[in-house]
Write a protein that holds these residues in place. Structure first.
Motif, mmCIF file in Angstrom:
data_model
loop_
_atom_site.group_PDB
_atom_site.id
_atom_site.type_symbol
_atom_site.label_atom_id
_atom_site.label_comp_id
_atom_site.label_asym_id
_atom_site.label_seq_id
_atom_site.Cartn_x
_atom_site.Cartn_y
_atom_site.Cartn_z
ATOM 1 N N LEU A 54 0.800 -1.231 0.000
ATOM 2 C CA LEU A 54 0.000 0.000 0.000
ATOM 3 C C LEU A 54 0.838 1.289 0.000
ATOM 4 O O LEU A 54 0.534 2.210 -0.758
ATOM 5 N N PRO A 55 1.909 1.377 0.824
ATOM 6 C CA PRO A 55 2.669 2.643 0.832
ATOM 7 C C PRO A 55 3.246 3.029 -0.535
ATOM 8 O O PRO A 55 3.421 4.210 -0.825
ATOM 9 N N GLU A 56 3.517 2.025 -1.392
ATOM 10 C CA GLU A 56 4.102 2.327 -2.718
ATOM 11 C C GLU A 56 3.043 2.587 -3.781
ATOM 12 O O GLU A 56 3.366 3.005 -4.897
ATOM 13 N N GLU A 57 1.805 2.305 -3.469
ATOM 14 C CA GLU A 57 0.744 2.423 -4.475
ATOM 15 C C GLU A 57 0.400 3.895 -4.756
ATOM 16 O O GLU A 57 0.744 4.787 -3.983
ATOM 17 N N ASN A 58 -0.370 4.117 -5.831
ATOM 18 C CA ASN A 58 -0.785 5.490 -6.136
ATOM 19 C C ASN A 58 -1.963 5.905 -5.250
ATOM 20 O O ASN A 58 -2.559 5.095 -4.567
ATOM 21 N N ARG A 59 -2.300 7.184 -5.304
ATOM 22 C CA ARG A 59 -3.323 7.730 -4.399
ATOM 23 C C ARG A 59 -4.692 7.107 -4.631
ATOM 24 O O ARG A 59 -5.484 6.975 -3.702
ATOM 25 N N TYR A 60 -4.989 6.723 -5.878
ATOM 26 C CA TYR A 60 -6.304 6.131 -6.166
ATOM 27 C C TYR A 60 -6.450 4.780 -5.456
ATOM 28 O O TYR A 60 -7.491 4.468 -4.878
ATOM 29 N N TYR A 61 -5.375 4.008 -5.501
ATOM 30 C CA TYR A 61 -5.416 2.696 -4.843
ATOM 31 C C TYR A 61 -5.507 2.879 -3.316
ATOM 32 O O TYR A 61 -6.246 2.164 -2.637
ATOM 33 N N LYS A 62 -4.748 3.838 -2.794
ATOM 34 C CA LYS A 62 -4.765 4.066 -1.339
ATOM 35 C C LYS A 62 -6.176 4.425 -0.855
ATOM 36 O O LYS A 62 -6.655 3.929 0.160
ATOM 37 N N LYS A 63 -6.834 5.315 -1.603
ATOM 38 C CA LYS A 63 -8.207 5.704 -1.242
ATOM 39 C C LYS A 63 -9.132 4.491 -1.254
ATOM 40 O O LYS A 63 -9.961 4.303 -0.365
ATOM 41 N N THR A 64 -8.981 3.681 -2.299
ATOM 42 C CA THR A 64 -9.863 2.511 -2.451
ATOM 43 C C THR A 64 -9.579 1.470 -1.373
ATOM 44 O O THR A 64 -10.517 0.875 -0.817
ATOM 45 N N ALA A 65 -8.292 1.265 -1.055
ATOM 46 C CA ALA A 65 -7.936 0.301 -0.008
ATOM 47 C C ALA A 65 -8.492 0.746 1.342
ATOM 48 O O ALA A 65 -9.003 -0.075 2.126
ATOM 49 N N ALA A 66 -8.418 2.048 1.619
ATOM 50 C CA ALA A 66 -8.988 2.579 2.869
ATOM 51 C C ALA A 66 -10.498 2.352 2.914
ATOM 52 O O ALA A 66 -11.067 2.043 3.965
ATOM 53 N N PHE A 67 -11.141 2.475 1.745
ATOM 54 C CA PHE A 67 -12.587 2.211 1.658
ATOM 55 C C PHE A 67 -12.901 0.757 1.996
ATOM 56 O O PHE A 67 -13.856 0.458 2.718
ATOM 57 N N VAL A 68 -12.063 -0.179 1.510
ATOM 58 C CA VAL A 68 -12.270 -1.609 1.810
ATOM 59 C C VAL A 68 -12.164 -1.833 3.326
ATOM 60 O O VAL A 68 -13.012 -2.504 3.925
ATOM 61 N N LEU A 69 -11.129 -1.279 3.934
ATOM 62 C CA LEU A 69 -10.905 -1.469 5.377
ATOM 63 C C LEU A 69 -12.063 -0.886 6.182
ATOM 64 O O LEU A 69 -12.535 -1.498 7.142
ATOM 65 N N ARG A 70 -12.529 0.286 5.770
ATOM 66 C CA ARG A 70 -13.669 0.902 6.465
ATOM 67 C C ARG A 70 -14.940 0.075 6.290
ATOM 68 O O ARG A 70 -15.716 -0.101 7.239
ATOM 69 N N ALA A 71 -15.149 -0.440 5.062
ATOM 70 C CA ALA A 71 -16.366 -1.216 4.773
ATOM 71 C C ALA A 71 -16.405 -2.504 5.591
ATOM 72 O O ALA A 71 -17.486 -2.944 6.022
ATOM 73 N N ILE A 72 -15.231 -3.091 5.839
ATOM 74 C CA ILE A 72 -15.179 -4.316 6.660
ATOM 75 C C ILE A 72 -15.335 -3.959 8.139
ATOM 76 O O ILE A 72 -16.101 -4.592 8.870
ATOM 77 N N ALA A 73 -14.626 -2.923 8.576
ATOM 78 C CA ALA A 73 -14.591 -2.573 10.007
ATOM 79 C C ALA A 73 -15.938 -2.142 10.557
ATOM 80 O O ALA A 73 -16.219 -2.321 11.737
ATOM 81 N N LYS A 74 -16.795 -1.590 9.704
ATOM 82 C CA LYS A 74 -18.031 -0.983 10.220
ATOM 83 C C LYS A 74 -19.000 -2.009 10.807
ATOM 84 O O LYS A 74 -19.810 -1.684 11.658
ATOM 85 N N HIS A 75 -18.882 -3.270 10.373
ATOM 86 C CA HIS A 75 -19.925 -4.245 10.702
ATOM 87 C C HIS A 75 -19.880 -4.739 12.149
ATOM 88 O O HIS A 75 -20.924 -4.940 12.765
ATOM 89 N N SER A 76 -18.679 -4.978 12.686
ATOM 90 C CA SER A 76 -18.606 -5.563 14.031
ATOM 91 C C SER A 76 -17.225 -5.354 14.640
ATOM 92 O O SER A 76 -16.236 -5.171 13.911
#
Length: 453
Positions: A54-76
């Motif tokens: 992730l640290p080497e990826e571009n900003r678009y990937y970083k935003k999307t990866a953060a979205f995945v982590l948030r989408a998983i974390a919100k449930h429980s």
């Protein structure tokens, strides 16, 4: 069900950046949809792959990866814990330091969804070093980033005094307080929420919030067109008022009590609740503060809430607040009684049509408020109508007050006969030797025997 999650996994390591990014977006949308899908994504071992480079990826990937982590974390909490265990917090901290505001926003959002579940997860966010960076984010020019960072600081602060202190030590209060006048309603909501979550824990933290000069500027929020800004503004005042008489006095001196009363009168439903509670907390502290609520005309809107509101927790809060106002002295109780509050409280207490929950909550608070007020009330014209309606456990308090006043007030004794009060007392069946029987005997002894007969 078609096994798409396993097919997506290798695409996260594809050589083409846009494929990696689109894959992450697909996983985020799947995880966002449903807890079962989010669990399937975690079980498929996708998280380590998602964050490994992730640290080497571009900003678009970083935003999307953060979205995945948030989408998983919100449930429980369990899913949020899975994110912590795979080392995602360290990577998200790197994203908070990114130059791109969208990447910072995504990371802030993910941290908020992890921290909101419980103190342990919130502590993990703190330990990762996120708080100072979030405080920097609320100072950025982008409104969306300010909103999310303030919301995340609120989620971290809410669990314990220690976590709130960490946010305070990072210098958050001053920056949050400066944003209260901001014209953006969504930002104001989050700022007021964060300050409330800090102030609620202790006197010291509440005083630090007050020292940031939130008064009188926070009072403008009570007139805001946004309902949530109103509610969060009143909640902040409530969390400060509840701690000490000194803080409540400061609130009275700032004109906040009158502003809260206006707010209660201008809105409906749960928006009223923190304002109602504020009046109760202020009045509970002392006779003088209770009188300040009375003088500011706080009783009529509370009585309106008892009659108008259908939700039992709002009725219960209004009953509690009125009980706090009336419990101090005969004068306080008289002000409440004159507003015809007692019969309304009695109606709520004896209402047989209530749901079970209402019976448990509003009815319980109405009963307590009635007792608090009746034990001080010597204003007999307000008590007399209750003689014909009150159940036995309330009746003894009413009769008790008559037995205190009638021996010393000849005018009241005459009225008590002509209005049928004395007749009603003769109809009451009391246990021999009980406190109620003593009260009845005291009243009867005020009159010649033939009048009693």
């Amino acid at each position: 069900n078609s096994g798409v999650v396993c097919l997506l996994r290798p695409l996260l390591l594809d050589v083409v950046p846009s494929i990696r990014q689109t894959t992450a977006l697909a996983l985020g949308r799947l995880a966002d949809y449903d807890v079962v899908v989010a669990e399937a994504i975690v079980k498929a071992g996708i998280l380590p792959q998602l964050i490994c480079a992730l640290p080497e990826e571009n900003r678009y990937y970083k935003k999307t990866a953060a979205f995945v982590l948030r989408a998983i974390a919100k449930h429980s909490p369990q899913l949020a814990q899975a994110i912590v265990q795979c080392g995602a917090l360290e990577v998200l901290v790197i994203c908070l330091e990114d130059f791109d505001p969208g990447v910072k926003e995504g990371a802030s959002w993910a941290f908020g969804y992890i921290a909101r579940h419980n103190p342990e997860l919130s502590q993990a966010v703190v330990d990762a070093g996120a708080v100072p960076l979030l405080v920097l984010c609320i100072q950025e020019p982008e409104i969306a980033l300010k909103r999310i960072a303030a919301s995340t600081l609120s989620d971290i602060s809410k669990h314990s005094p220690e976590l709130a202190q960490t946010v305070v030590d990072a210098g958050a209060i001053a920056h949050l307080a400066q944003m209260i006048p901001n014209p953006d309603a969504k930002l104001k909501r989050q700022v007021l929420s964060a300050l409330s979550q800090i102030a609620k824990h202790s006197v010291d933290l509440a005083e630090l919030v007050v020292e940031a000069e939130i008064f009188p500027v926070v009072l403008t929020c009570l007139k805001d067109s946004d309902e949530y800004v109103k509610k969060n503004g009143a909640t902040l005042i409530r969390e400060i008022a509840k701690h000490t008489p000194e803080l409540s006095q400061l609130i009275v001196n700032s004109g906040a009590v009158a502003a809260v009363i206006d707010c209660i009168g201008s809105c409906r439903g749960t928006v009223r609740l923190p304002g109602i509670m504020t009046l109760g907390y202020v009045a509970a502290h002392s006779e003088n503060l209770s009188m300040a609520v009375i003088v500011s005309k706080g009783i009529p809107p509370l009585c309106v809430c008892l009659i108008e509101e259908h939700e039992d927790h709002i009725k219960a809060a209004a009953a509690w607040a009125l009980g706090q106002i009336g419990r101090h002295s005969a004068e306080h109780a008289r002000h409440v009684a004159v507003a015809n509050v007692l019969s309304t409280l009695l109606d709520i207490y004896v209402d047989t049509r209530s749901s079970e929950d209402l019976k448990m909550k509003a009815s319980r608070f109405a009963k307590k408020a009635l007792k608090n007020i009746l034990q001080k009330c010597t204003y007999l014209p307000a008590l007399e109508p209750l003689l014909h309606e009150a159940p036995p456990n309330i009746m003894k308090h009413i009769i008790g007050q008559f037995s205190k006043v009638l021996p010393h007030d000849s005018k009241a004794r005459r009225l008590f006969v002509t209005t049928g009060g004395l007749k009603k007392v003769q109809e009451i069946k009391a246990e021999p030797g009980s406190l109620l029987q003593e009260y009845i005997n005291t009243i009867n002894n005020c009159y010649p025997e033939e009048i009693v007969r």
